[in-house]
Design a protein around this motif. Structure first.
Motif, mmCIF file in Angstrom:
data_model
loop_
_atom_site.group_PDB
_atom_site.id
_atom_site.type_symbol
_atom_site.label_atom_id
_atom_site.label_comp_id
_atom_site.label_asym_id
_atom_site.label_seq_id
_atom_site.Cartn_x
_atom_site.Cartn_y
_atom_site.Cartn_z
ATOM 1 N N ARG A 113 -9.355 -19.330 2.104
ATOM 2 C CA ARG A 113 -10.723 -19.999 2.719
ATOM 3 C C ARG A 113 -10.582 -21.327 3.417
ATOM 4 O O ARG A 113 -11.414 -21.691 4.084
ATOM 5 C CB ARG A 113 -11.824 -20.111 1.644
ATOM 6 N N ARG A 114 -9.360 -22.080 3.112
ATOM 7 C CA ARG A 114 -9.078 -23.442 3.979
ATOM 8 C C ARG A 114 -8.567 -23.194 5.384
ATOM 9 O O ARG A 114 -8.230 -21.862 5.889
ATOM 10 C CB ARG A 114 -7.994 -24.174 3.090
ATOM 11 N N ASP A 115 -8.586 -24.134 6.252
ATOM 12 C CA ASP A 115 -7.950 -23.932 7.493
ATOM 13 C C ASP A 115 -6.541 -23.403 7.688
ATOM 14 O O ASP A 115 -6.072 -22.792 8.461
ATOM 15 C CB ASP A 115 -8.240 -25.248 8.433
ATOM 16 N N LEU A 116 -5.817 -23.773 6.739
ATOM 17 C CA LEU A 116 -4.279 -23.769 6.599
ATOM 18 C C LEU A 116 -3.747 -23.809 7.924
ATOM 19 O O LEU A 116 -3.210 -23.042 8.750
ATOM 20 C CB LEU A 116 -4.226 -22.005 6.178
ATOM 21 N N THR A 117 -3.566 -25.348 8.351
ATOM 22 C CA THR A 117 -2.633 -25.541 9.261
ATOM 23 C C THR A 117 -1.123 -25.570 9.014
ATOM 24 O O THR A 117 -0.725 -25.302 7.813
ATOM 25 C CB THR A 117 -3.090 -27.191 9.637
ATOM 26 N N GLN B 37 -2.248 -12.179 9.017
ATOM 27 C CA GLN B 37 -2.111 -10.846 8.427
ATOM 28 C C GLN B 37 -2.546 -10.819 6.796
ATOM 29 O O GLN B 37 -3.075 -9.856 6.298
ATOM 30 C CB GLN B 37 -0.494 -10.512 8.203
ATOM 31 N N LEU B 38 -2.263 -12.083 6.139
ATOM 32 C CA LEU B 38 -2.606 -12.223 4.827
ATOM 33 C C LEU B 38 -4.222 -12.200 4.670
ATOM 34 O O LEU B 38 -4.980 -11.566 3.649
ATOM 35 C CB LEU B 38 -2.444 -13.559 4.171
ATOM 36 N N ARG B 39 -4.932 -12.630 5.654
ATOM 37 C CA ARG B 39 -6.386 -12.788 5.651
ATOM 38 C C ARG B 39 -6.706 -11.272 5.749
ATOM 39 O O ARG B 39 -7.730 -10.761 5.147
ATOM 40 C CB ARG B 39 -6.877 -13.672 6.469
ATOM 41 N N VAL B 40 -6.299 -10.502 6.734
ATOM 42 C CA VAL B 40 -6.855 -9.125 7.019
ATOM 43 C C VAL B 40 -6.186 -8.450 5.920
ATOM 44 O O VAL B 40 -7.298 -7.515 5.553
ATOM 45 C CB VAL B 40 -5.760 -8.668 8.222
ATOM 46 N N VAL C 144 -17.393 -11.020 3.281
ATOM 47 C CA VAL C 144 -15.740 -10.637 3.147
ATOM 48 C C VAL C 144 -15.041 -11.688 4.278
ATOM 49 O O VAL C 144 -13.931 -12.038 3.884
ATOM 50 C CB VAL C 144 -15.547 -9.297 3.630
ATOM 51 N N ALA C 145 -15.447 -11.667 5.456
ATOM 52 C CA ALA C 145 -15.063 -12.515 6.277
ATOM 53 C C ALA C 145 -14.805 -14.156 5.763
ATOM 54 O O ALA C 145 -13.940 -14.580 5.996
ATOM 55 C CB ALA C 145 -15.803 -12.607 7.786
ATOM 56 N N GLY D 20 -11.302 -16.219 4.830
ATOM 57 C CA GLY D 20 -10.839 -17.298 5.706
ATOM 58 C C GLY D 20 -11.171 -17.066 7.188
ATOM 59 O O GLY D 20 -10.951 -18.272 7.837
ATOM 60 N N PHE D 21 -12.004 -16.084 7.360
ATOM 61 C CA PHE D 21 -12.421 -15.863 8.691
ATOM 62 C C PHE D 21 -13.436 -16.871 9.359
ATOM 63 O O PHE D 21 -14.218 -16.983 8.380
ATOM 64 C CB PHE D 21 -12.511 -14.259 9.189
ATOM 65 N N SER D 22 -13.472 -17.436 10.283
ATOM 66 C CA SER D 22 -14.793 -18.441 10.692
ATOM 67 C C SER D 22 -15.935 -17.661 10.663
ATOM 68 O O SER D 22 -16.985 -18.227 10.793
ATOM 69 C CB SER D 22 -14.199 -19.404 12.179
ATOM 70 N N ASP D 23 -15.656 -16.322 11.331
ATOM 71 C CA ASP D 23 -16.992 -15.434 11.459
ATOM 72 C C ASP D 23 -16.563 -14.273 11.386
ATOM 73 O O ASP D 23 -15.399 -13.618 11.765
ATOM 74 C CB ASP D 23 -17.906 -16.011 12.811
#
Length: 299
Positions: free
Chosen positions: A207-211, A244-247, A264-265, A269-272
Motif C-alpha cells: 500500500r506504500r509508494d515503494l520508491t 508484478q507483486l501488486r498484480v 482491491v486496487a 497499492g495501485f493509485s486507482d
C-alpha cells in the motif's frame, strides 16, 4: 509417479462416501510392469475395449512419445467415456490423437508454448491449474492433477465429499481451475539475501509508494547499488517487480474475496482502478473483472 497421485483422490472419495463409488484400474499398451522415471515399476493391465467412465492420461518429466497403437486407442475413447483427461504432459497425447483440436487446454507451464507451437488448433491457456472443455479435462503439472481429480469428485459427489477428501489428503483446499500456476516471487528468484529482503519488504508494504530509496534501505544498499544489483539478479527493474507483486496480490484478492475492484486496487497499492486495469492487461491480457468472472465460474 505424481500423475498416479490423482488415483488417491478417488480412493479416498470411496472412503468418505462410505461405499465403492469408483473402481480404479491402471492400463498400459502392453500391460505388465511399467518402469517409471523414479525407478519404481507400476503394475498395469493391457489396454482393451473395456468400458471406462473416466480415463486419465498421465504425464512424465519429459515430453511423451506415444506409439501409433496408443494414439489410436486413445482417439477412440472419447465417444465411449463420460470424460477424458490428461495430467501434466499427458495433454500432448490427447493433442496428438486429435482430441484437443478447437478446445481449451492447459499443461505444465514449462511445456505450454511447445504444446501451442506443435498443435496450433489447440487453444492453450498456459497459466491455468486445470481446464474443463466439455468432456475433456486437462491439468497443469505435478500436483495440479490432484486438483483436477478433486474437481471431478466434487462434480460427482458434491462439495462436502470433496472437502472431506482434501482434508484427509492434508490439502488446505482445492485450487480452482482458473488460478494461476505461477508465483511472482518464485519467478523473480533473487540470489542474494539483500534483494530477497527488499522483495519481502515490498510484499508486506504494497500500500506504500515503494520508491527505489525505500527498497534500497530495506536491502542495506545505496539506491544506485540496489538498482544495479536488483536488475542483475532478477532481470528487471524494481518498479516492474513491484508492479508484478501488486498484480499477484490483486489477482488473489479478486479470486478469493468479494471486495469491490476499487478496494482491491487500494489494498494492492495501485493509485486507482484504472492503473490496476492497465497492469492486468499487461500481465494477463485481460482486465480484473474478466479474471474474477473466470475464477467464480470455476468455483
Amino acid at each position: 509417479m505424481m500423475s498416479l497421485a490423482a488415483g488417491s483422490v478417488f480412493e479416498f472419495a470411496n472412503l468418505c462416501a462410505g461405499e465403492r463409488v469408483y473402481d480404479l484400474a491402471t492400463v498400459s499398451e502392453a500391460g505388465g510392469p511399467v518402469p517409471s522415471s523414479t525407478g519404481l515399476e507400476v503394475s498395469s493391465r493391457p489396454m482393451r475395449d473395456e468400458a471406462f467412465d473416466t480415463l486419465l492420461v498421465g504425464g512424465g518429466v519429459d515430453l511423451p512419445r506415444p506409439s501409433t497403437g496408443l494414439l489410436a486407442w486413445v482417439a477412440t475413447r472419447l465417444p465411449e467415456v463420460r470424460r477424458l483427461g490428461a495430467i501434466c504432459t499427458g495433454a500432448f497425447v490427447l493433442a496428438q490423437a486429435g482430441l484437443l483440436d478447437g478446445r481449451r487446454a492447459t499443461t505444465h507451464w514449462l511445456f505450454a508454448r511447445t504444446l501451442q507451437a506443435r498443435f496450433p488448433a489447440v487453444r492453450v491457456e498456459e497459466d491455468r491449474i486445470f481446464i474443463v472443455d466439455g468432456p475433456v479435462w486437462t491439468s497443469a503439472g505435478m500436483t495440479a492433477g490432484v486438483d483436477l481429480a478433486l474437481a471431478m469428485v466434487e462434480k460427482d459427489l458434491g462439495a462436502e465429499i470433496a472437502r472431506s477428501v482434501a482434508r484427509k489428503l492434508v490439502m488446505y483446499h482445492r485450487r480452482a481451475g482458473g488460478q494461476t500456476q505461477h508465483s511472482e516471487l518464485l519467478d523473480l528468484a533473487p540470489k542474494s539475501d539483500r534483494i530477497q529482503a527488499a522483495l519481502t519488504f515490498a510484499r508486506r508494504n504494497l500500500r506504500r509508494d515503494l520508491t527505489v530509496e525505500q527498497l534500497a534501505e530495506a536491502a542495506a544498499l545505496s539506491p544506485r547499488q540496489f538498482s544495479r544489483a536488483f536488475r542483475a539478479e532478477t532481470g528487471q527493474s524494481p518498479a516492474k517487480a513491484v508492479e508484478q507483486l501488486r498484480v499477484e496480490a490483486a489477482r488473489l484478492m479478486l479470486e478469493q474475496t468479494r471486495h469491490p475492484v476499487e478496494t482491491v486496487a487500494r489494498e494492492a497499492g495501485f493509485s486507482d482502478p484504472e492503473r490496476m486495469r492497465r497492469a492486468f492487461l499487461r500481465a494477463f491480457g485481460q482486465p480484473p473483472q474478466a479474471l474474477r468472472r473466470v475464477a467464480r465460474a470455476a468455483a
